[in-house]
Design a protein around this motif. Structure first.
Motif, short mmCIF file in Angstrom:
data_model
loop_
_atom_site.label_atom_id
_atom_site.label_comp_id
_atom_site.label_asym_id
_atom_site.label_seq_id
_atom_site.Cartn_x
_atom_site.Cartn_y
_atom_site.Cartn_z
N GLU A 28 10.75 94.14 -15.20
CA GLU A 28 10.86 93.45 -13.91
C GLU A 28 9.57 93.60 -13.10
N ALA A 29 8.91 94.75 -13.21
CA ALA A 29 7.64 94.95 -12.50
C ALA A 29 6.58 93.99 -13.03
N ASN B 175 7.55 90.42 -11.83
CA ASN B 175 7.30 90.31 -10.38
C ASN B 175 5.82 90.45 -10.03
N ASP C 138 3.92 83.86 -7.83
CA ASP C 138 4.74 82.65 -7.93
C ASP C 138 3.85 81.44 -8.16
N GLU D 190 11.81 84.01 -20.07
CA GLU D 190 12.55 84.93 -19.20
C GLU D 190 14.05 84.74 -19.35
#
Length: 138
Positions: free
Chosen positions: A43-44, A47, A51, A125
């Motif tokens: 997740e790191a 993220n 974006d 993902e």
């Protein structure tokens, strides 16, 4: 033509040595982490990629360099994955992200622009999330 035989004592020594090597190799194999241990690192990484709306079509080179550095330094934190079926999509996700931010914007044979790169990342993902959901029993 004569056949050559290996004496029994040499064959048994060879078998013992081969067995020891196999056992040692399997003992040294990297154990897979549990999902609960691995998922925060994954997740790191996800993220840590800006974006698509922030990146736009032609982001500043500094943003690409920072993201590429982050991706390359984070790769080891998610390898190995908790599930054999995650190995390939996770590697592919990181490879696509690295390629996109290396070229900045991607104009290669594999990727033609950030929109295509982000679409591939989203597909991977989703694949990874579905395997994680199965592994967690949810």
């Amino acid at each position: 033509m004569t056949k050559r035989f290996i004496p029994v004592h040499r064959r048994s020594r060879f078998v013992a040595l081969a067995t020891a090597i196999l056992l040692l190799g399997s003992a040294c194999a990297t154990a897979r982490p549990g999902v609960e241990t691995w998922q925060p690192a994954w997740e790191a990484i996800v993220n840590g990629v800006p974006d698509e709306s922030v990146v736009g079509e032609s982001p500043p080179r500094s943003l690409c360099n920072e993201t590429l550095t982050f991706l390359r330094s984070s790769r080891a934190s998610v390898d190995p994955t908790p599930d054999l079926t995650l190995d390939e999509p996770v590697r592919e996700w990181i490879d696509i992200a690295e390629e996109a931010f290396f070229e900045c914007p991607p104009r290669g044979q594999k990727l033609d622009g950030f929109a295509e790169a982000y679409a591939l990342l989203a597909r991977l993902e989703a694949e990874i999330d579905s395997v994680l959901a199965i592994d967690q029993g949810t």
